[in-house]
Write a protein that holds these residues in place. Structure first.
Motif, PDB file in Angstrom:
ATOM      1  N   LYS A 136       0.844  -1.185   0.000  1.00  0.00           N
ATOM      2  CA  LYS A 136       0.000   0.000   0.000  1.00  0.00           C
ATOM      3  C   LYS A 136       0.886   1.244   0.000  1.00  0.00           C
ATOM      4  CE  LYS A 136      -4.402  -1.417   1.846  1.00  0.00           C
ATOM      5  NZ  LYS A 136      -5.493  -1.021   2.767  1.00  0.00           N
ATOM      6  N   LYS A 137       0.633   2.129  -0.941  1.00  0.00           N
ATOM      7  CA  LYS A 137       1.411   3.366  -1.011  1.00  0.00           C
ATOM      8  C   LYS A 137       1.116   4.233   0.204  1.00  0.00           C
ATOM      9  CE  LYS A 137       0.150   6.748  -3.739  1.00  0.00           C
ATOM     10  NZ  LYS A 137      -0.018   7.822  -2.712  1.00  0.00           N
ATOM     11  N   ALA A 138       2.183   4.660   0.879  1.00  0.00           N
ATOM     12  CA  ALA A 138       2.012   5.478   2.076  1.00  0.00           C
ATOM     13  C   ALA A 138       1.295   6.783   1.768  1.00  0.00           C
ATOM     14  CB  ALA A 138       3.371   5.758   2.708  1.00  0.00           C
ATOM     15  N   GLN A 139       0.579   7.285   2.761  1.00  0.00           N
ATOM     16  CA  GLN A 139      -0.151   8.543   2.613  1.00  0.00           C
ATOM     17  C   GLN A 139       0.780   9.717   2.360  1.00  0.00           C
ATOM     18  OE1 GLN A 139      -0.345   6.269   5.037  1.00  0.00           O
ATOM     19  NE2 GLN A 139      -2.390   6.142   5.956  1.00  0.00           N
ATOM     20  N   PHE A 140       2.050   9.563   2.736  1.00  0.00           N
ATOM     21  CA  PHE A 140       3.023  10.646   2.582  1.00  0.00           C
ATOM     22  C   PHE A 140       3.929  10.435   1.360  1.00  0.00           C
ATOM     23  CE2 PHE A 140       4.488   7.438   5.616  1.00  0.00           C
ATOM     24  CZ  PHE A 140       5.618   6.962   4.988  1.00  0.00           C
ATOM     25  N   MET A 141       3.645   9.438   0.553  1.00  0.00           N
ATOM     26  CA  MET A 141       4.543   9.040  -0.529  1.00  0.00           C
ATOM     27  C   MET A 141       3.991   9.432  -1.893  1.00  0.00           C
ATOM     28  SD  MET A 141       5.937   5.172  -1.343  1.00  0.00           S
ATOM     29  CE  MET A 141       6.794   4.982   0.215  1.00  0.00           C
ATOM     30  N   ALA A 142       4.844   9.983  -2.740  1.00  0.00           N
ATOM     31  CA  ALA A 142       4.463  10.261  -4.130  1.00  0.00           C
ATOM     32  C   ALA A 142       4.339   8.941  -4.884  1.00  0.00           C
ATOM     33  CB  ALA A 142       5.523  11.137  -4.804  1.00  0.00           C
ATOM     34  N   PRO A 143       3.473   8.867  -5.888  1.00  0.00           N
ATOM     35  CA  PRO A 143       3.264   7.583  -6.579  1.00  0.00           C
ATOM     36  C   PRO A 143       4.530   7.009  -7.184  1.00  0.00           C
ATOM     37  CG  PRO A 143       2.089   9.395  -7.679  1.00  0.00           C
ATOM     38  CD  PRO A 143       2.544   9.906  -6.364  1.00  0.00           C
ATOM     39  N   TRP A 144       5.402   7.859  -7.721  1.00  0.00           N
ATOM     40  CA  TRP A 144       6.618   7.333  -8.344  1.00  0.00           C
ATOM     41  C   TRP A 144       7.612   6.776  -7.323  1.00  0.00           C
ATOM     42  CZ3 TRP A 144       4.468  12.106  -9.264  1.00  0.00           C
ATOM     43  CH2 TRP A 144       4.943  13.169  -8.478  1.00  0.00           C
ATOM     44  N   ASP A 145       7.452   7.160  -6.052  1.00  0.00           N
ATOM     45  CA  ASP A 145       8.370   6.662  -5.026  1.00  0.00           C
ATOM     46  C   ASP A 145       8.070   5.221  -4.603  1.00  0.00           C
ATOM     47  OD1 ASP A 145       9.843   8.999  -4.956  1.00  0.00           O
ATOM     48  OD2 ASP A 145       8.589   9.912  -3.404  1.00  0.00           O
ATOM     49  N   ILE A 146       6.886   4.721  -4.931  1.00  0.00           N
ATOM     50  CA  ILE A 146       6.555   3.341  -4.567  1.00  0.00           C
ATOM     51  C   ILE A 146       7.405   2.349  -5.352  1.00  0.00           C
ATOM     52  CG2 ILE A 146       4.715   2.938  -6.261  1.00  0.00           C
ATOM     53  CD1 ILE A 146       4.582   1.986  -2.524  1.00  0.00           C
ATOM     54  N   LYS A 147       8.023   2.820  -6.425  1.00  0.00           N
ATOM     55  CA  LYS A 147       8.876   1.945  -7.230  1.00  0.00           C
ATOM     56  C   LYS A 147       9.991   1.328  -6.388  1.00  0.00           C
ATOM     57  CE  LYS A 147      11.763   1.871 -11.386  1.00  0.00           C
ATOM     58  NZ  LYS A 147      12.252   2.668 -12.549  1.00  0.00           N
ATOM     59  N   GLN A 148      10.541   2.095  -5.457  1.00  0.00           N
ATOM     60  CA  GLN A 148      11.642   1.589  -4.640  1.00  0.00           C
ATOM     61  C   GLN A 148      11.163   0.468  -3.710  1.00  0.00           C
ATOM     62  OE1 GLN A 148      14.691   2.495  -5.404  1.00  0.00           O
ATOM     63  NE2 GLN A 148      13.751   3.838  -6.937  1.00  0.00           N
ATOM     64  N   ALA A 149       9.950   0.583  -3.220  1.00  0.00           N
ATOM     65  CA  ALA A 149       9.394  -0.484  -2.388  1.00  0.00           C
ATOM     66  C   ALA A 149       9.186  -1.745  -3.220  1.00  0.00           C
ATOM     67  CB  ALA A 149       8.079  -0.031  -1.757  1.00  0.00           C
ATOM     68  N   ALA A 150       8.687  -1.581  -4.445  1.00  0.00           N
ATOM     69  CA  ALA A 150       8.483  -2.733  -5.329  1.00  0.00           C
ATOM     70  C   ALA A 150       9.806  -3.408  -5.661  1.00  0.00           C
ATOM     71  CB  ALA A 150       7.770  -2.288  -6.604  1.00  0.00           C
ATOM     72  N   LEU A 151      10.864  -2.615  -5.845  1.00  0.00           N
ATOM     73  CA  LEU A 151      12.177  -3.190  -6.146  1.00  0.00           C
ATOM     74  C   LEU A 151      12.708  -4.033  -4.988  1.00  0.00           C
ATOM     75  CD1 LEU A 151      13.943  -0.226  -7.994  1.00  0.00           C
ATOM     76  CD2 LEU A 151      13.352  -2.466  -8.948  1.00  0.00           C
ATOM     77  N   LYS A 152      12.337  -3.682  -3.767  1.00  0.00           N
ATOM     78  CA  LYS A 152      12.761  -4.491  -2.621  1.00  0.00           C
ATOM     79  C   LYS A 152      12.170  -5.898  -2.702  1.00  0.00           C
ATOM     80  CE  LYS A 152      13.155  -0.415   0.350  1.00  0.00           C
ATOM     81  NZ  LYS A 152      12.609   0.333   1.497  1.00  0.00           N
ATOM     82  N   VAL A 153      10.970  -6.007  -3.274  1.00  0.00           N
ATOM     83  CA  VAL A 153      10.340  -7.311  -3.458  1.00  0.00           C
ATOM     84  C   VAL A 153      10.992  -8.053  -4.620  1.00  0.00           C
ATOM     85  CG1 VAL A 153       8.182  -8.543  -3.882  1.00  0.00           C
ATOM     86  CG2 VAL A 153       8.159  -6.436  -2.540  1.00  0.00           C
ATOM     87  N   SER A 154      11.084  -7.406  -5.765  1.00  0.00           N
ATOM     88  CA  SER A 154      11.623  -8.085  -6.945  1.00  0.00           C
ATOM     89  C   SER A 154      13.098  -8.442  -6.772  1.00  0.00           C
ATOM     90  CB  SER A 154      11.427  -7.225  -8.192  1.00  0.00           C
ATOM     91  OG  SER A 154      12.051  -5.963  -8.058  1.00  0.00           O
TER      92      SER A 154
END
Length: 274
Positions: A136-154
């Protein structure tokens, strides 16, 4: 975009809309089974793929005195019983690294709560279970910043990733949804889910608890589906006024079929045009 297959559900930008739905937390084994069965009945009638969700521990409550859930050990049994009886894929959230492997034995998707979407160790622990991971994208996070969280998974060897929009901070106790975030997040190559009920939450809005404006759930869900999403996340309850958590922003169970039917029509129109 890479589709993500969860049981008999396929989440993808061109696939039929999937419901991720259920009560905010497990209130009892009986209530969880009842809600799962009722939602499955609705989704079967309208031919909508369905993933059941419920939380075993709401560690991020406004008040430390608020009910948090049944706990991990009991949840493993409850989720197992639901899967055996109803043959449903299940999603639940995790807050601690040690919870991931244990609860992964009973569920299909581990969800990273919005406020923890930068917690590297938690994301990696969830990824290494091999289960799908919904961030879930944090309330304080820009949409493009979620990419770094996804990279932690991949980068942990798991490409079964879902990204969920749940609104952004907009002043005290208020969230707002920027619909531009949906295609921006989808451009990262992962299915995007819109959380319609947490997007109308008013965090801490009632002082000792969060408020919500459930009258805006349907308008926001319609807008998100019109933009194009793989799934909608909706918390629901047979009696929201007596729910143990998030009652003000949950949809009454009695409204779910009508709401989902309308969303399904919009989804079919949008994806057929695409």
């Amino acid at each position: 975009m890479a589709d993500v297959v969860i049981g008999n559900c396929t989440l993808g930008s061109d696939k039929p809309l999937v419901l991720i739905g259920g009560p905010c937390q497990i209130e009892s084994a009986e209530h969880a089974m009842f809600m799962a069965a009722e939602l499955k009945k609705i989704c079967t009638q309208i031919n909508m793929p369905f993933i059941f969700k419920a939380s075993f521990d709401k560690a991020n409550r406004t008040s430390h005195n608020a009910p948090r859930g049944v706990g991990l050990k009991e949840a493993v049994k409850i989720f197992g019983d639901i899967k055996s009886a109803l043959d449903l894929p299940i999603l639940t959230d995790v807050h601690e690294t040690w919870q991931c492997q244990q609860i992964a034995e009973a569920v299909d998707i581990l969800q990273i709560p919005a406020m923890l979407s930068r917690q590297t160790d938690l994301i990696i622990a969830a990824a290494k279970t091999g289960r799908a991971v919904n961030i879930k994208k944090a309330q304080f996070m820009a949409p493009w910043d979620i990419k770094q969280a996804a990279l932690k998974v991949s980068d942990s060897g798991n490409d079964r990733i879902l990204l969920t929009e749940r609104g952004s901070c907009f002043g005290y106790n208020t969230l707002v949804v920027d619909m531009r975030s949906l295609p921006q997040m989808a451009a990262m190559g992962h299915p995007v889910v819109f959380d319609a009920t947490h997007s109308v939450q008013q965090p801490g809005g009632q002082g000792a608890s969060s408020g919500g404006q459930r009258e805006f759930v349907f308008p926001l869900a319609r807008a998100a589906v019109a933009v194009g999403v793989a799934g909608v996340f909706m918390e629901t309850h047979d009696n929201p006024e007596k729910a143990l958590s998030d009652g003000p922003n949950m949809l009454p169970l009695s409204q779910m079929q009508d709401v989902l039917t309308e969303l399904q029509k919009i989804d079919a129109l949008v994806k057929n045009k695409q």
